[in-house]
Each structure stands twice: as C-alpha cells, then as structure tokens.
Design a protein around this motif. Structure first.
Motif, mmCIF file in Angstrom:
data_model
loop_
_atom_site.group_PDB
_atom_site.id
_atom_site.type_symbol
_atom_site.label_atom_id
_atom_site.label_comp_id
_atom_site.label_asym_id
_atom_site.label_seq_id
_atom_site.Cartn_x
_atom_site.Cartn_y
_atom_site.Cartn_z
ATOM 1 N N VAL A 42 0.824 -1.127 -0.133
ATOM 2 C CA VAL A 42 -0.076 0.014 -0.063
ATOM 3 C C VAL A 42 0.932 1.174 0.017
ATOM 4 C CG1 VAL A 42 -1.715 1.235 1.241
ATOM 5 C CG2 VAL A 42 -1.743 -1.158 1.329
ATOM 6 N N VAL A 43 0.576 2.243 -0.791
ATOM 7 C CA VAL A 43 1.333 3.360 -0.995
ATOM 8 C C VAL A 43 0.283 4.387 -0.494
ATOM 9 C CG1 VAL A 43 2.647 5.376 -2.328
ATOM 10 C CG2 VAL A 43 2.802 2.742 -2.851
ATOM 11 N N VAL A 44 0.576 5.139 0.582
ATOM 12 C CA VAL A 44 -0.173 6.238 1.225
ATOM 13 C C VAL A 44 0.314 7.532 0.854
ATOM 14 C CG1 VAL A 44 -1.326 7.048 3.089
ATOM 15 C CG2 VAL A 44 -1.072 4.541 2.933
ATOM 16 N N GLU A 45 -0.193 8.258 0.026
ATOM 17 C CA GLU A 45 0.138 9.646 -0.383
ATOM 18 C C GLU A 45 0.280 10.700 0.770
ATOM 19 O OE1 GLU A 45 1.770 10.252 -3.093
ATOM 20 O OE2 GLU A 45 1.433 8.286 -3.872
ATOM 21 N N PRO A 46 1.070 11.640 0.771
ATOM 22 C CA PRO A 46 1.007 12.816 1.765
ATOM 23 C C PRO A 46 -0.299 13.421 1.897
ATOM 24 C CG PRO A 46 2.884 13.043 0.594
ATOM 25 C CD PRO A 46 2.191 11.899 -0.319
ATOM 26 N N GLY A 47 -0.790 13.493 3.008
ATOM 27 C CA GLY A 47 -2.434 13.904 3.311
ATOM 28 C C GLY A 47 -3.282 13.032 2.975
ATOM 29 N N ALA A 48 -2.999 11.576 2.582
ATOM 30 C CA ALA A 48 -4.176 10.845 2.503
ATOM 31 C C ALA A 48 -4.444 10.237 3.941
ATOM 32 C CB ALA A 48 -3.698 9.643 1.793
ATOM 33 N N LYS A 49 -5.957 10.007 3.978
ATOM 34 C CA LYS A 49 -6.424 9.376 5.491
ATOM 35 C C LYS A 49 -7.133 7.916 4.885
ATOM 36 C CE LYS A 49 -7.413 13.770 7.366
ATOM 37 N NZ LYS A 49 -8.341 14.662 7.760
ATOM 38 N N LEU A 50 -6.724 6.967 5.711
ATOM 39 C CA LEU A 50 -7.358 5.575 5.547
ATOM 40 C C LEU A 50 -8.425 5.664 6.790
ATOM 41 C CD1 LEU A 50 -4.399 3.500 5.706
ATOM 42 C CD2 LEU A 50 -5.580 4.270 3.835
ATOM 43 N N ALA A 51 -9.699 5.543 6.046
ATOM 44 C CA ALA A 51 -10.904 5.664 6.908
ATOM 45 C C ALA A 51 -11.053 4.468 7.995
ATOM 46 C CB ALA A 51 -12.194 5.645 5.976
ATOM 47 N N LEU A 52 -11.809 4.787 8.972
ATOM 48 C CA LEU A 52 -12.152 3.792 10.063
ATOM 49 C C LEU A 52 -12.341 2.385 9.514
ATOM 50 C CD1 LEU A 52 -12.347 3.888 12.999
ATOM 51 C CD2 LEU A 52 -14.612 4.134 12.869
ATOM 52 N N HIS A 53 -11.629 1.289 9.932
ATOM 53 C CA HIS A 53 -11.953 0.058 9.388
ATOM 54 C C HIS A 53 -11.295 -1.128 10.074
ATOM 55 C CE1 HIS A 53 -7.627 1.015 7.944
ATOM 56 N NE2 HIS A 53 -7.674 -0.329 7.930
ATOM 57 N N HIS A 54 -11.758 -2.284 9.870
ATOM 58 C CA HIS A 54 -11.044 -3.629 10.163
ATOM 59 C C HIS A 54 -10.682 -4.571 9.069
ATOM 60 C CE1 HIS A 54 -14.613 -6.165 10.820
ATOM 61 N NE2 HIS A 54 -15.042 -4.769 10.582
ATOM 62 N N HIS A 55 -10.166 -5.459 9.496
ATOM 63 C CA HIS A 55 -9.812 -6.646 8.591
ATOM 64 C C HIS A 55 -10.598 -7.899 8.922
ATOM 65 C CE1 HIS A 55 -6.990 -3.840 6.991
ATOM 66 N NE2 HIS A 55 -6.594 -3.720 8.254
ATOM 67 N N LEU A 56 -11.022 -8.622 7.902
ATOM 68 C CA LEU A 56 -11.756 -9.860 8.308
ATOM 69 C C LEU A 56 -10.879 -11.071 8.403
ATOM 70 C CD1 LEU A 56 -15.232 -9.295 6.411
ATOM 71 C CD2 LEU A 56 -14.777 -8.864 8.734
ATOM 72 N N GLY A 57 -9.763 -10.746 9.245
ATOM 73 C CA GLY A 57 -8.801 -11.927 9.160
ATOM 74 C C GLY A 57 -7.478 -11.245 9.763
ATOM 75 N N THR A 58 -6.468 -11.926 10.200
ATOM 76 C CA THR A 58 -5.286 -11.321 10.787
ATOM 77 C C THR A 58 -4.491 -10.706 9.834
ATOM 78 O OG1 THR A 58 -5.417 -12.967 12.753
ATOM 79 C CG2 THR A 58 -3.300 -11.873 12.389
ATOM 80 N N GLN A 59 -3.859 -9.416 10.127
ATOM 81 C CA GLN A 59 -3.053 -8.715 9.042
ATOM 82 C C GLN A 59 -1.808 -8.484 9.733
ATOM 83 O OE1 GLN A 59 -4.216 -6.136 6.156
ATOM 84 N NE2 GLN A 59 -3.612 -4.562 7.435
ATOM 85 N N ILE A 60 -0.583 -8.666 9.319
ATOM 86 C CA ILE A 60 0.457 -7.950 9.365
ATOM 87 C C ILE A 60 1.067 -6.953 8.640
ATOM 88 C CG2 ILE A 60 3.134 -8.668 10.003
ATOM 89 C CD1 ILE A 60 2.223 -11.507 10.482
#
Length: 136
Positions: free
Chosen positions: A28-46
C-alpha cells in the motif's frame, strides 16, 4: 484529494491448516495528506512500514508495534490502546486482529509505503468499514 493505493502482489485460497481463508501479500502506498478511513480486517493482518511515517489510531482493541527482524531479535516498541494514536516508523511492524478497529493517515511530506500479509476470510475485501457503538 490524496489517496492510498493497494497492489495485491500474490494470493492463494489453498492455505493448508486454514480452510476457508485466503492469504494475500500486498503493498500500500499512502500519499502525503491521505487518510485511511475507520476500518478493520476480516482476518489477521501483519503490516510493516518500508518508508515514510504512518500516523495510526486505534479506536477499538489494541495494536502492538514491533521492530527488527521477526525471526532474529524482534523488539516491542509500544502497545497502542483504544483511543491512542502513534507514529509507526520505517522498519516497524504491527499485527492487527479482526476485532481491532483503526484508522491511519500520512501526515508527512513523502509517501508511506507498507507491506501487508493478510489471512482473510474467503471472499472478504482487504478492509471493511468500521463502526463504533455510540458514546454513552
């Protein structure tokens, strides 16, 4: 508006010992100023930060931030409890469980690049919008 772009590098639904699960390797590349909305994952994530600094907020559950080589000498940096925000730096990694609801942002001036290993329920999206009970 700045965005985050996910690229799935590899995946399989033939996971021995985990029937009904799909394993996915992503960047995942998150550009400056970007926001990832409130979320969760339907499984374990590292997740491991390769570059940039991710501002990460836990809304429900907790996340433990580690650093170093996971097989040689991993070191716990901190645990982020519900209601807390922390900066995740390059070389640091964390494990997210399905019950952990969180959000993140890139408040820096360079892109944040992170690599993800996810063991999802078959057919689940990479992330699921999170919701919290009303404060009361």
């Amino acid at each position: 508006e700045p965005t985050a772009v996910r690229s799935a590098f590899a995946q399989t639904d033939k996971v021995q010992g985990a029937p009904g699960r799909t394993m996915v390797l992503s960047r995942v590349v998150v550009e400056p100023g970007a926001k990832l909305a409130l979320h969760h994952h339907l499984g374990t994530q590292i997740s491991r930060i390769a570059s940039g600094t991710l501002t990460y907020t836990v809304r429900k559950g907790s996340a433990t931030v580690n650093e170093g080589d996971a097989e040689k000498d991993p070191r716990r940096v901190r645990t982020i409890a519900a209601g807390q925000t922390a900066r995740i730096e390059p070389g640091q990694w964390l494990v997210e469980q399905p019950s952990d609801i969180h959000e993140a942002a890139n408040r820096g001036t360079t892109p944040v690049v992170l690599y993800l290993g996810t063991l999802l329920v078959d057919g689940a999206p990479p992330s699921t919008a999170g919701s919290l009970p009303p404060a009361g």
